[in-house]
Write an enzyme that holds these catalytic residues in place. Sequence first.
Site, mmCIF file in Angstrom:
data_model
loop_
_atom_site.group_PDB
_atom_site.id
_atom_site.type_symbol
_atom_site.label_atom_id
_atom_site.label_comp_id
_atom_site.label_asym_id
_atom_site.label_seq_id
_atom_site.Cartn_x
_atom_site.Cartn_y
_atom_site.Cartn_z
ATOM 1 N N ASP A 64 29.370 -3.711 40.371
ATOM 2 C CA ASP A 64 28.938 -4.877 39.596
ATOM 3 C C ASP A 64 28.675 -6.057 40.533
ATOM 4 O OD1 ASP A 64 28.726 -7.115 37.983
ATOM 5 O OD2 ASP A 64 30.491 -6.690 36.769
ATOM 6 N N ASP A 101 30.803 -12.030 27.033
ATOM 7 C CA ASP A 101 30.692 -11.944 28.486
ATOM 8 C C ASP A 101 30.410 -13.364 28.956
ATOM 9 O OD1 ASP A 101 29.956 -11.681 31.111
ATOM 10 O OD2 ASP A 101 28.150 -10.485 30.732
ATOM 11 N N LYS A 130 31.940 -20.767 36.696
ATOM 12 C CA LYS A 130 32.906 -19.667 36.795
ATOM 13 C C LYS A 130 33.455 -19.544 38.216
ATOM 14 C CE LYS A 130 33.013 -14.791 35.557
ATOM 15 N NZ LYS A 130 32.181 -13.761 34.934
ATOM 16 N N GLU A 180 35.516 -7.045 33.750
ATOM 17 C CA GLU A 180 34.091 -6.751 33.536
ATOM 18 C C GLU A 180 33.704 -5.292 33.832
ATOM 19 O OE1 GLU A 180 32.299 -9.882 35.788
ATOM 20 O OE2 GLU A 180 33.064 -11.371 34.385
#
Length: 589
Positions: free
Chosen positions: A180, A11, A73, A157
């Site tokens: 999420d 992850d 990211k 994800e």
Amino acid sequence: MTTTSPILGIDLGTTNSLVGVVDSGFPILLADEQGQRLTPSAVNFAADGSLIVGAAALRKRALEPRRTVTSVKRLIGRRGGEGDWQPPYSLRELGVSPIEVSAEILKRLKAIAERALEQSVSRAVITVPAYFNDAQRNATKQAGELAGLTVERIVSEPTAAALAYGLDKLGERQKIAVYDLGGGTFDISVLEMREGVFQVLSTAGDTQLGGDDIDRAIVNWLAEGASGNSALESQATPAAEAAKKRLSSEESTRIELPFFDGTSSLSVELTRAEFEKLIRPLVERTRAHCLRALSDAGVKPEELDAVILVGGSTRIPLVRRYVAEIFGREPDISQNPDEAVALGAVIQAGILSGSLKNVLLLDVTPLSLGIETFGGLMNTIIPRNTTIPCKAGEMFTNAVANQQDMLIRVLQGERELAKDNWELGRVIVPFPPGPKGSARVGVQFAIDANGILQVLARDTATNTDTVLEIQNTAVDVDDERVEQMIAESVEHAFEDMNERVWTEAKLKAEELLPAVDAALTQFGDAVSDDERRVIESAAASVRALLHATEHDAKALKTANAALDDATQELAVRLVERAMEESLVRRGLV
Ligand code: AMP
């Protein structure tokens, strides 16, 4: 321990990253020398060219904000790091790219795994937000390869989180939503699990919404009190984040910034109620995406068996209450919000390496893909939320005689007009010139299991293939507008549709008018005066509407139909005459 080289599940998070592997049939997460499983996604670049990754790098952030890269990211796969998020560092100044920074984090995770497993590893599954576009997925894959890892699969994800939730419920049939909210991104997905098959029904989200924005809201609030002190703004982020975390369990907290600019200090109390008021607008931005995902999946909130919370920011009590409000049920908090995605990546790695059986994952594509067609319209080839991997194609032809090539513009988006969607790339397909409609160009779109697109154009006459490389051009896509695109497609649905009907009607009128004129000139003797008047008046109506400043799509369509009707008999007579003439020519009559 497995004897063959294991596949790591990773992850690669905005804030923290994790790595794990399937060991003796169980997915496990691996710890570093300090026993920590969470590795902060932070890289500190020292002036002497050396670098540190993880917790040690994060500790340097307050002292060396310009040398410490965090939340990279948010920049990966984006053009020159543009966007509304402005990091406190400059990658250009540091001389590194987002891919290289991500690769450093991945190298660190690889090292943690190799130490724990006592063997070298070279393969990995990496997760990305469901909303990552082609460029961002490719960039993540490149980062993995730069770190010495073969990236076997890129997994979304929320899908990974669903795998973690569902692994012990393989016999059940459930519909679930995964909400999420992480450090930098928000994703919502609706999935169906059935006898070990995990099918993503829909996905939506916001690539620029997360805990970082919440921290910024606190910093802005602090800065208001200290009248825009820039030293305060750069120093306050870690304190703001820490206060935010405390407010998930405490009713009130004190933020202390001693001598933040060398002389002044700050000490303020922030209550949970005040904090909730500050961040409510951010949390509310998730609502529209949830409703959209439900409606795309064709699932009503009451049909869901569970709403799973993932991502560190779902620890905030307001977020939990808000989710309960949207879905009309208490969310499921059985998963550790920091670890569920990583565990899912590990499970997917286990499926690929064959150490976990009876599980199958079917993911979907988040945005429609197509090409521009006549009149600037979007011709969708793969609609959004199609299960991947998938392949679809269509045949196209030349619109005018003697055309020598065709420009294929590959588009991504939900709008009816090509200009409102993003161009991922373009290619010119040559073919031998011929009459209108004689060329045959097949365009095939293939999306692989990683969600990465490949476009193939084939001239079927010569069997020549042109493969379009999407990955570099896609970097130009302004992915900040992904979610805006979806919102706009709903907002503009009516005008877009009107514009599509108009363009189609216009193309038809432009084809009809010259054909009718030519027929009347050439075969005028075949029509009575009455008939000619009717045809001419129908043609005049079409012409008037075509040139009117206001685009009345419906009226033009009706006028086209009337002109078609008016020329029906003439058309039949012309065909009959042509056949007669041909028979005469061939000496058959
Ligand atoms: P993730 O990207 O899933 O690792 O989520 C990280 C985000 O969650 C960061 O913005 C953290 O500040 C935030 N976070 C972690 N723990 C908490 C907490 N207890 N309360 C509020 N936010 C948290």
